[in-house]
Design an enzyme around this catalytic site. Structure first.
Site, PDB file in Angstrom:
ATOM      1  N   ARG A  35     -79.124  30.197   4.835  1.00  0.00           N
ATOM      2  CA  ARG A  35     -78.270  29.243   5.537  1.00  0.00           C
ATOM      3  C   ARG A  35     -79.069  28.104   6.172  1.00  0.00           C
ATOM      4  O   ARG A  35     -78.666  27.555   7.192  1.00  0.00           O
ATOM      5  CB  ARG A  35     -77.414  29.970   6.606  1.00  0.00           C
ATOM      6  CG  ARG A  35     -76.617  31.173   6.072  1.00  0.00           C
ATOM      7  CD  ARG A  35     -75.625  30.820   5.007  1.00  0.00           C
ATOM      8  NE  ARG A  35     -74.689  29.791   5.417  1.00  0.00           N
ATOM      9  CZ  ARG A  35     -73.580  30.024   6.089  1.00  0.00           C
ATOM     10  NH1 ARG A  35     -73.216  31.231   6.396  1.00  0.00           N
ATOM     11  NH2 ARG A  35     -72.788  29.034   6.435  1.00  0.00           N
ATOM     12  N   ARG A  39     -75.253  24.041   8.772  1.00  0.00           N
ATOM     13  CA  ARG A  39     -75.494  24.542  10.118  1.00  0.00           C
ATOM     14  C   ARG A  39     -75.755  23.404  11.080  1.00  0.00           C
ATOM     15  O   ARG A  39     -75.035  22.437  11.103  1.00  0.00           O
ATOM     16  CB  ARG A  39     -76.648  25.559  10.149  1.00  0.00           C
ATOM     17  CG  ARG A  39     -76.342  26.851   9.396  1.00  0.00           C
ATOM     18  CD  ARG A  39     -75.153  27.530   9.974  1.00  0.00           C
ATOM     19  NE  ARG A  39     -75.074  28.949   9.605  1.00  0.00           N
ATOM     20  CZ  ARG A  39     -73.989  29.693   9.760  1.00  0.00           C
ATOM     21  NH1 ARG A  39     -72.896  29.159  10.242  1.00  0.00           N
ATOM     22  NH2 ARG A  39     -73.987  30.962   9.425  1.00  0.00           N
ATOM     23  N   ARG A  48     -71.510  15.218   6.647  1.00  0.00           N
ATOM     24  CA  ARG A  48     -70.303  16.021   6.410  1.00  0.00           C
ATOM     25  C   ARG A  48     -69.073  15.486   7.154  1.00  0.00           C
ATOM     26  O   ARG A  48     -67.964  15.966   6.930  1.00  0.00           O
ATOM     27  CB  ARG A  48     -70.561  17.459   6.869  1.00  0.00           C
ATOM     28  CG  ARG A  48     -71.124  18.420   5.841  1.00  0.00           C
ATOM     29  CD  ARG A  48     -70.099  18.882   4.811  1.00  0.00           C
ATOM     30  NE  ARG A  48     -68.792  19.203   5.360  1.00  0.00           N
ATOM     31  CZ  ARG A  48     -68.478  20.336   5.943  1.00  0.00           C
ATOM     32  NH1 ARG A  48     -69.357  21.301   6.032  1.00  0.00           N
ATOM     33  NH2 ARG A  48     -67.273  20.543   6.425  1.00  0.00           N
ATOM     34  N   ASP A  84     -70.896  27.546  -1.429  1.00  0.00           N
ATOM     35  CA  ASP A  84     -70.449  28.720  -0.671  1.00  0.00           C
ATOM     36  C   ASP A  84     -70.101  29.818  -1.654  1.00  0.00           C
ATOM     37  O   ASP A  84     -69.814  29.544  -2.824  1.00  0.00           O
ATOM     38  CB  ASP A  84     -69.235  28.406   0.204  1.00  0.00           C
ATOM     39  CG  ASP A  84     -68.979  29.547   1.194  1.00  0.00           C
ATOM     40  OD1 ASP A  84     -69.698  29.638   2.197  1.00  0.00           O
ATOM     41  OD2 ASP A  84     -68.093  30.385   0.923  1.00  0.00           O
ATOM     42  N   TYR A 159     -63.396  39.574   1.022  1.00  0.00           N
ATOM     43  CA  TYR A 159     -62.600  38.395   1.406  1.00  0.00           C
ATOM     44  C   TYR A 159     -61.261  38.351   0.673  1.00  0.00           C
ATOM     45  O   TYR A 159     -60.224  38.025   1.254  1.00  0.00           O
ATOM     46  CB  TYR A 159     -63.377  37.103   1.131  1.00  0.00           C
ATOM     47  CG  TYR A 159     -64.458  36.839   2.160  1.00  0.00           C
ATOM     48  CD1 TYR A 159     -64.121  36.478   3.460  1.00  0.00           C
ATOM     49  CD2 TYR A 159     -65.807  36.968   1.848  1.00  0.00           C
ATOM     50  CE1 TYR A 159     -65.104  36.253   4.418  1.00  0.00           C
ATOM     51  CE2 TYR A 159     -66.795  36.738   2.793  1.00  0.00           C
ATOM     52  CZ  TYR A 159     -66.436  36.379   4.084  1.00  0.00           C
ATOM     53  OH  TYR A 159     -67.399  36.160   5.025  1.00  0.00           O
TER      54      TYR A 159
HETATM   55  O1  CP3 Z   1     -77.957  28.968   2.633  1.00  0.00           O
HETATM   56  C1  CP3 Z   1     -77.512  27.813   2.673  1.00  0.00           C
HETATM   57  O2  CP3 Z   1     -77.774  27.038   3.591  1.00  0.00           O
HETATM   58  C2  CP3 Z   1     -76.709  27.292   1.493  1.00  0.00           C
HETATM   59  C3  CP3 Z   1     -75.324  27.199   1.729  1.00  0.00           C
HETATM   60  C4  CP3 Z   1     -74.477  28.427   2.000  1.00  0.00           C
HETATM   61  C5  CP3 Z   1     -73.238  28.332   2.680  1.00  0.00           C
HETATM   62  N1  CP3 Z   1     -72.645  29.562   2.649  1.00  0.00           N
HETATM   63  C6  CP3 Z   1     -72.708  27.102   3.278  1.00  0.00           C
HETATM   64  C7  CP3 Z   1     -71.629  27.196   4.291  1.00  0.00           C
HETATM   65  C8  CP3 Z   1     -74.641  29.760   1.609  1.00  0.00           C
HETATM   66  C9  CP3 Z   1     -75.797  30.423   0.879  1.00  0.00           C
HETATM   67  C10 CP3 Z   1     -73.476  30.451   2.031  1.00  0.00           C
HETATM   68  C11 CP3 Z   1     -73.260  31.879   1.737  1.00  0.00           C
HETATM   69  C12 CP3 Z   1     -72.164  32.580   2.392  1.00  0.00           C
HETATM   70  N2  CP3 Z   1     -70.908  32.142   2.693  1.00  0.00           N
HETATM   71  C13 CP3 Z   1     -72.235  33.953   2.734  1.00  0.00           C
HETATM   72  C14 CP3 Z   1     -73.430  34.827   2.508  1.00  0.00           C
HETATM   73  C15 CP3 Z   1     -74.490  34.571   3.518  1.00  0.00           C
HETATM   74  C16 CP3 Z   1     -74.233  35.175   4.889  1.00  0.00           C
HETATM   75  O3  CP3 Z   1     -74.286  34.428   5.846  1.00  0.00           O
HETATM   76  O4  CP3 Z   1     -74.024  36.389   4.951  1.00  0.00           O
HETATM   77  C17 CP3 Z   1     -71.010  34.311   3.286  1.00  0.00           C
HETATM   78  C18 CP3 Z   1     -70.625  35.667   3.837  1.00  0.00           C
HETATM   79  C19 CP3 Z   1     -70.166  33.168   3.243  1.00  0.00           C
HETATM   80  C20 CP3 Z   1     -68.754  33.049   3.685  1.00  0.00           C
HETATM   81  C21 CP3 Z   1     -68.663  32.006   4.734  1.00  0.00           C
HETATM   82  N3  CP3 Z   1     -68.542  30.656   4.464  1.00  0.00           N
HETATM   83  C22 CP3 Z   1     -68.792  32.163   6.133  1.00  0.00           C
HETATM   84  C23 CP3 Z   1     -68.928  33.472   6.858  1.00  0.00           C
HETATM   85  C24 CP3 Z   1     -68.742  30.876   6.688  1.00  0.00           C
HETATM   86  C25 CP3 Z   1     -68.988  30.495   8.124  1.00  0.00           C
HETATM   87  C26 CP3 Z   1     -67.813  30.167   8.923  1.00  0.00           C
HETATM   88  C27 CP3 Z   1     -68.323  29.413  10.152  1.00  0.00           C
HETATM   89  O5  CP3 Z   1     -67.928  28.251  10.291  1.00  0.00           O
HETATM   90  O6  CP3 Z   1     -69.132  29.977  10.893  1.00  0.00           O
HETATM   91  C28 CP3 Z   1     -68.577  29.953   5.645  1.00  0.00           C
HETATM   92  C29 CP3 Z   1     -68.507  28.490   5.737  1.00  0.00           C
HETATM   93  C30 CP3 Z   1     -69.768  27.784   5.406  1.00  0.00           C
HETATM   94  N4  CP3 Z   1     -70.557  28.063   4.315  1.00  0.00           N
HETATM   95  C31 CP3 Z   1     -70.323  26.695   6.121  1.00  0.00           C
HETATM   96  C32 CP3 Z   1     -71.480  26.306   5.421  1.00  0.00           C
HETATM   97  C33 CP3 Z   1     -72.410  25.166   5.739  1.00  0.00           C
HETATM   98  C34 CP3 Z   1     -69.723  26.060   7.358  1.00  0.00           C
HETATM   99  C35 CP3 Z   1     -68.538  25.268   6.937  1.00  0.00           C
HETATM  100  C36 CP3 Z   1     -68.241  24.081   7.788  1.00  0.00           C
HETATM  101  O7  CP3 Z   1     -69.167  23.324   8.146  1.00  0.00           O
HETATM  102  O8  CP3 Z   1     -67.022  23.882   8.025  1.00  0.00           O
END
Ligand code: CP3
Length: 352
Positions: A35, A39, A48, A84, A159
């Site tokens: 991640r 972030r 974004r 994602d 999910y």
């Molecule tokens: O690693 C990286 O930086 C690459 C991008 C990446 C994202 N999601 C971007 C993202 C990766 C590798 C993921 C994987 C992902 N997504 C996982 C496995 C990794 C882990 O953390 O266990 C899981 C479980 C997800 C599902 C998911 N998508 C979650 C739990 C969330 C977070 C919700 C939140 O806002 O806290 C997302 C959304 C997400 N995926 C964001 C990003 C940058 C945030 C979205 C936003 O900015 O609105």
């Protein structure tokens, strides 16, 4: 030349990250952070602005920029493709969205045999923007390897069956125990979709792939072996002919590390609950390890971060291949400066 035999950039092949994945000697321990893209980076929040998460994943220029940001800023040894885990599910037409601060939400959860029909095969055309973005990215990345990724069948199923994020995975487990055949069919469908999605990324130029089974730590080993391992193994076997390193990661998987090793990856990611010298005994021989600093440590003092990172490096000192990472993803409010300093610290401490 076969499709699986693409010309490879020699500088990428010789990178510390790929050498560590292959358990070869390295100039320094390679570092990247799960991640790391997205972030808290201010430059991420800026690009974004006003663009929903899933839409941003479909814009190759934006994906390229966001993927490069942490490489530029921290000097990490690998980039991870900005996307994602639910992107391939959206691409085959499921009605899902990513809600800010919540995560993936599925309009109609998948719980019956009829629901399974909605999971069709994924074709490269469904995700042409991924191919386009990875081509742009590998041109920009130079000698830095790109990691492609996908969600593992269990974590995706969680999910889909729950309809969103879940603490206890009650609907998922109800299906897994109550209708083992439907469950097996669901995971098998997801394995095919996941394998197809990883293949697209490798064909476009990803140098390694990571399978995120973030929530599989919710299972006991016997259930993992019976109900999850066959599907994850199918994914790893499907991409084995490409000969790119395959990384397998989950959270809270201390009791599952041996079985995750059996699923077939080349590198096993470990969370912070199991020290790496113990993890290597559980995973078994012939695999590199990735991890495993507690991401919450980054909220402490620089001295504390360095001393905890030192502990990780000491526990990893006897390993054949070690990729430094966090034990789970970067937490949203992490100070980016702490990640840059940590990258420098690991490089400096391990320079050979
Ligand atoms: O690693 C990286 O930086 C690459 C991008 C990446 C994202 N999601 C971007 C993202 C990766 C590798 C993921 C994987 C992902 N997504 C996982 C496995 C990794 C882990 O953390 O266990 C899981 C479980 C997800 C599902 C998911 N998508 C979650 C739990 C969330 C977070 C919700 C939140 O806002 O806290 C997302 C959304 C997400 N995926 C964001 C990003 C940058 C945030 C979205 C936003 O900015 O609105």
């Amino acid at each position: 030349m076969s499709a699986m035999d693409k010309p490879e950039n020699p500088a990428v092949a010789d990178s510390a990250f790929l050498k560590a994945c292959r358990r070869e000697p390295v100039p320094h321990t390679p570092v990247w952070f799960m991640r790391q893209a997205g972030r808290s980076l201010p430059e991420y929040l800026k690009v974004r602005e006003g663009i929903p998460m899933l839409e941003s994943c479909m814009r190759p220029e934006l994906v390229t920029e966001i993927t490069l940001q942490p490489v530029r800023r921290h000097g990490v040894d690998a980039a991870i493709y900005f996307s994602d885990i639910v992107v391939p599910l959206k691409a085959i037409g499921l009605d899902l969205d990513i809600k800010p601060g919540v995560g993936p939400v599925v309009e109609q959860p998948i719980r019956s045999r009829a629901d399974l029909e909605r999971l069709r095969d994924l074709t490269p055309e469904d995700v042409s923007y991924v191919t386009e973005a990875i081509r742009m990215l590998t041109a920009e990345l130079g000698s830095t390897p790109l990691i492609g990724f996908a969600g593992a069948p269990f974590t995706l199923a969680s999910y889909l069956v729950e309809g969103g994020p879940s603490k206890n995975h009650e609907h998922t487990k109800a299906l897994m125990y109550g209708d083992p055949q439907l469950w097996a069919d669901l995971l098998d469908r997801l394995a095919d979709i996941t394998a197809a999605f990883l293949k697209v990324q490798i064909e476009a130029g990803a140098s390694a792939v990571q399978l995120f089974d973030s929530w599989v730590g919710a299972l006991a080993p016997a259930d993992y072996r019976r109900s999850v391992l066959p599907a994850s193994r199918k994914v790893f076997e499907a991409v084995a002919p490409y000969d790119v390193p395959r990384i397998h990661f989950g959270v809270g998987t201390g009791e599952l590390l041996g079985l995750m090793g059996e699923a077939g990856a080349d590198v096993v990611g470990v969370d912070w609950r199991v020290p790496l010298d113990e993890a290597v005994r559980r995973v078994g021989p012939g695999k590199a390890l990735q991890g495993n600093l507690d991401p919450a440590v980054l909220f402490s003092t620089r001295e504390a971060v360095e001393s905890k990172a030192r502990e990780v490096l000491d526990a990893a000192s006897g390993l054949e291949g070690h990729i430094f990472n966090l034990g789970h993803g970067v937490l949203p409010t992490t100070d980016p400066g702490a990640l840059t300093a940590l990258t420098e610290y690991v490089h400096e401490q391990t320079a050979r």
